[in-house]
Design a protein around this motif. Structure first.
Motif, mmCIF file in Angstrom:
data_model
loop_
_atom_site.group_PDB
_atom_site.id
_atom_site.type_symbol
_atom_site.label_atom_id
_atom_site.label_comp_id
_atom_site.label_asym_id
_atom_site.label_seq_id
_atom_site.Cartn_x
_atom_site.Cartn_y
_atom_site.Cartn_z
ATOM 1 N N GLY A 98 29.760 50.373 46.887
ATOM 2 C CA GLY A 98 29.528 50.471 45.451
ATOM 3 C C GLY A 98 30.803 50.307 44.637
ATOM 4 O O GLY A 98 30.806 50.478 43.419
ATOM 5 N N VAL A 99 31.916 49.951 45.297
ATOM 6 C CA VAL A 99 33.174 49.764 44.570
ATOM 7 C C VAL A 99 33.134 48.432 43.820
ATOM 8 O O VAL A 99 32.857 47.390 44.398
ATOM 9 C CB VAL A 99 34.389 49.806 45.523
ATOM 10 C CG1 VAL A 99 35.662 49.359 44.803
ATOM 11 C CG2 VAL A 99 34.571 51.219 46.085
ATOM 12 N N GLU A 100 33.403 48.513 42.516
ATOM 13 C CA GLU A 100 33.432 47.305 41.687
ATOM 14 C C GLU A 100 34.864 46.993 41.277
ATOM 15 O O GLU A 100 35.586 47.864 40.786
ATOM 16 C CB GLU A 100 32.574 47.502 40.433
ATOM 17 C CG GLU A 100 32.630 46.304 39.500
ATOM 18 C CD GLU A 100 31.787 46.476 38.242
ATOM 19 O OE1 GLU A 100 32.118 45.838 37.226
ATOM 20 O OE2 GLU A 100 30.805 47.249 38.283
ATOM 21 N N VAL A 101 35.251 45.746 41.501
ATOM 22 C CA VAL A 101 36.527 45.249 40.991
ATOM 23 C C VAL A 101 36.183 44.230 39.915
ATOM 24 O O VAL A 101 35.419 43.284 40.166
ATOM 25 C CB VAL A 101 37.354 44.576 42.108
ATOM 26 C CG1 VAL A 101 38.637 43.993 41.539
ATOM 27 C CG2 VAL A 101 37.669 45.577 43.210
ATOM 28 N N SER A 102 36.692 44.435 38.709
ATOM 29 C CA SER A 102 36.356 43.493 37.635
ATOM 30 C C SER A 102 37.615 43.089 36.881
ATOM 31 O O SER A 102 38.610 43.824 36.843
ATOM 32 C CB SER A 102 35.324 44.102 36.686
ATOM 33 O OG SER A 102 35.798 45.302 36.135
ATOM 34 N N MET A 103 37.529 41.895 36.300
ATOM 35 C CA MET A 103 38.677 41.345 35.585
ATOM 36 C C MET A 103 38.164 40.626 34.339
ATOM 37 O O MET A 103 37.554 39.557 34.430
ATOM 38 C CB MET A 103 39.434 40.369 36.494
ATOM 39 C CG MET A 103 40.814 40.049 35.995
ATOM 40 S SD MET A 103 41.912 39.493 37.322
ATOM 41 C CE MET A 103 40.971 38.225 38.119
ATOM 42 N N LYS A 104 38.325 41.292 33.203
ATOM 43 C CA LYS A 104 37.978 40.645 31.933
ATOM 44 C C LYS A 104 39.092 39.681 31.567
ATOM 45 O O LYS A 104 40.269 39.918 31.863
ATOM 46 C CB LYS A 104 37.784 41.680 30.835
ATOM 47 C CG LYS A 104 36.497 42.478 30.974
ATOM 48 C CD LYS A 104 36.219 43.302 29.754
ATOM 49 C CE LYS A 104 35.370 42.525 28.763
ATOM 50 N NZ LYS A 104 34.783 43.396 27.714
ATOM 51 N N ALA A 105 38.692 38.596 30.922
ATOM 52 C CA ALA A 105 39.655 37.541 30.584
ATOM 53 C C ALA A 105 40.862 38.128 29.855
ATOM 54 O O ALA A 105 40.716 38.837 28.857
ATOM 55 C CB ALA A 105 38.973 36.491 29.712
ATOM 56 N N GLY A 106 42.039 37.830 30.416
ATOM 57 C CA GLY A 106 43.279 38.246 29.764
ATOM 58 C C GLY A 106 43.662 39.697 29.991
ATOM 59 O O GLY A 106 44.655 40.170 29.435
ATOM 60 N N GLU A 107 42.883 40.433 30.783
ATOM 61 C CA GLU A 107 43.184 41.851 31.027
ATOM 62 C C GLU A 107 43.517 42.070 32.502
ATOM 63 O O GLU A 107 43.162 41.264 33.355
ATOM 64 C CB GLU A 107 41.991 42.733 30.631
ATOM 65 C CG GLU A 107 41.654 42.689 29.148
ATOM 66 C CD GLU A 107 40.464 43.573 28.792
ATOM 67 O OE1 GLU A 107 40.088 44.418 29.639
ATOM 68 O OE2 GLU A 107 39.911 43.407 27.699
#
Length: 412
Positions: free
Chosen positions: A122-131
């Motif tokens: 259930g681990v989520e890795v996320s990357m919003k544009a520019g962050e």
């Protein structure tokens, strides 16, 4: 981190669970799948659609088929979606190489939002544009019933959790009581239950559910009735030189005493149910129907694979003794109160693969030591290890806590 609603893009995976993590966590307004014809099969789309109607009925699904060998077309299709939905999130699990190459190419020139949710943890890795990337744990769960639907089947009404057993606190206490009796009898439990099953068929109860069984037919299995009565599992118990007369405390007690393997399955289920923080759902006697699967040819292929191992019709494998859920990951458990053979391993492997995929865990639980019940036990354990099947044996000699710890440690 994604946002509830909005548009999400998935790269269609062979693994059904990988296709629904965003759906479960974010309930998107729209979920777009890119996939190749070889993996984005009609029956998988139908199963995914049925699952979506259950879990997020307002989500609109779109399936876009891409060629395996045309990079330009893949880039063009992904670019169109990026133009149309600039704020979309792309979930990076699954997908063929060509689609991932195309995504790598367009993401190099655009600011795209990406994420990945691990079905195991259930681990989520996320990357919003520019962050900068962020990581957190999602609290995603599905039920046993939902997992089976996702994989193209349904649980029938004959499933034990629906039809045979009602898990009141009183019945759970009865399970613990009878398990203690079985533990003390060990291999004699199966012997006595088999005899009792036959005798009860020959001497059925009267209209008020009273039994009158001849001791001559029961032989040493009579011992079990004395033990059950001592523990309050029988009513109106009388005995003389020739007969034992009684009523079962409940229909459930009758079902336990007249089928050898039931108490082991019930014990495993009852012990696992004590930790809802670990096992989010559990089903006993899961009868799986293929009615979600329209592909008759695949059914036949599955049946012939199974018959090679079992020399039996594929209908016989629709039952799994116990299925537990750990969040989104199913654990398929086969319980053996007597002998286990390599056929038991193949049966478990085949059904788990079909209705659980690669994330599912497989466990064979044996009441007695493996050495006593399997011919060539060293080979048997090695074969199980090769098939990534956990073998937990000699349950009769374990405390409930020891069994629970072993169940909680299961991983692939």
């Amino acid at each position: 981190m994604g946002t509830t609603g909005g548009v999400y893009v998935e790269f269609f995976s062979d693994e059904a669970l990988e296709n629904v993590m965003c759906l479960l966590q974010y309930k998107p307004d729209k979920l777009i799948f890119f996939g190749h014809k070889s993996t984005m099969l009609t029956r998988k789309i139908e199963s995914l659609t049925a699952f979506t109607k259950l879990k997020s009925p307002k989500t609109e699904l779109e399936f876009i088929e891409l060629p395996r060998d045309d990079l330009e077309k893949c880039i063009s299709a992904l670019s169109d979606i990026a133009d149309q939905y600039p704020d979309a999130f792309y979930e990076l699990t699954g997908g063929g190489e060509m689609i991932l190459i195309a995504f790598g190419y367009i993401s190099a020139g655009r600011k795209l939002n990406t994420l990945r949710i691990d079905p195991y943890t259930g681990v989520e890795v996320s990357m919003k544009a520019g962050e900068a990337p962020t990581q957190h744990r999602d609290n995603i769960q599905i039920s046993v019933k939902e997992n089976i639907i996702l994989h193209g089947g349904t649980l029938t009404r004959q499933t034990g959790s629906y039809s045979t057993w009602s898990f009141t606190e009183d019945f759970k206490a009865d399970i613990r009581t009878i398990w203690d009796i079985a533990k003390n009898l060990r291999h004699k439990w199966n012997k006595y239950c088999s005899i009792i099953e036959d005798v009860i068929k020959s001497f059925p109860a009267d209209e008020s559910e009273h039994y009158s069984l001849p001791k001559s037919a029961l032989g040493e299995a009579s011992i079990l009735f004395y033990k059950l009565n001592d523990k309050g599992m029988l009513r109106d118990f009388h005995t003389d030189n020739k007969r034992i007369k009684f009523r079962f405390k409940s229909d459930s007690i009758k079902h336990i005493v007249t089928k050898t393997g039931n108490i082991l399955e019930l014990h495993v289920y009852e012990v696992a149910s004590r930790r809802p923080d670990t096992f989010s759902d559990e089903i006993i006697g899961a009868m799986i129907d293929w009615n979600g699967d329209k592909d008759e040819e695949e059914k036949k292929n599955f049946a012939s694979d199974y018959e090679r191992y079992m020399n039996a019709s594929y209908d016989t494998i629709n039952e799994i003794d116990v299925i537990l859920m750990q969040a989104c990951v199913p654990i398929f458990i086969s319980c053996k109160s007597g002998k286990a053979s390599s056929n038991s391993l193949h049966e478990l492997e085949t059904v788990t693969h079909r209705f659980g995929g690669k994330y599912a865990r497989k466990v064979l639980i044996m009441a007695l030591p493996c050495d006593e019940t399997s011919s060539g036990s060293a080979f048997f354990k090695q074969r199980a290890k090769e098939m990534h099947i956990w073998v937990i044996d000699n349950i009769y000699s374990m405390t409930d806590d020891q069994l629970l710890k072993k169940l909680m440690l299961i991983h692939n």
